[in-house]
Scaffold this motif. Sequence first.
Motif, PDB file in Angstrom:
ATOM      1  N   ARG A 175       4.696   5.473  -5.439  1.00  0.00           N
ATOM      2  CA  ARG A 175       4.768   5.463  -6.909  1.00  0.00           C
ATOM      3  C   ARG A 175       3.837   6.528  -7.491  1.00  0.00           C
ATOM      4  O   ARG A 175       4.209   7.244  -8.419  1.00  0.00           O
ATOM      5  N   ARG A 215       2.569   1.717  -3.394  1.00  0.00           N
ATOM      6  CA  ARG A 215       1.634   2.280  -4.381  1.00  0.00           C
ATOM      7  C   ARG A 215       1.472   3.783  -4.189  1.00  0.00           C
ATOM      8  O   ARG A 215       1.463   4.544  -5.156  1.00  0.00           O
ATOM      9  N   GLU A 254       0.832  -1.206   0.000  1.00  0.00           N
ATOM     10  CA  GLU A 254       0.000   0.000   0.000  1.00  0.00           C
ATOM     11  C   GLU A 254       0.869   1.259   0.000  1.00  0.00           C
ATOM     12  O   GLU A 254       0.644   2.190  -0.770  1.00  0.00           O
TER      13      GLU A 254
END
Length: 179
Positions: A39, A36, A33
């Motif tokens: 990113r 992500r 998580e």
Amino acid sequence: MAVQVKQYDPTGKPISREAVSLFQNDAKKRGAERARELRAAVNTLVMPGQRSLHMKAEGGARRKVIADAVVALAVDVWVLDASGGSGKEHERRARALTSLLEQVDVVQAHLVFDRDASMEPFDRRLLSAVPPHRRPTYVHHQRHEEPLLALPDVIAWSWARGGEWRRRLDPLAIRIVEV
């Protein structure tokens, strides 16, 4: 973990690949998580027409925006500095990678190296010599394949540049290890 293996001179030009700056992806906290989220944050900094972020390709004002945005992500950073002492590039890289392997939980670590075709065979040889129970999984990717590689690039560039650039990193928890 995204790993950038590079050393910059005080003007910000890469002079060798002998210091390791790495980003810990908070795997023990939130793992995938958090990765992500990071990113997505890095991708918001990529300009139209760019494939990835790379500090040496950015202008001064843009570098400040990028560095400040990375600091706002509050990542934990280790800088493994193998620039001191003697040895050729491969020897310094081996010291840095060996130190890295001693300091991370290799059972949980997955290393993502910034691809450098001239160093990939060396990395494979070095890591294959590690006993299997201590060997992390790893890959070599181009910056555009893994946005998280921008984080150690920004941090290593800013750290090596010194002065104002290094002061911009002050809010981060940076651990310096000389190897």
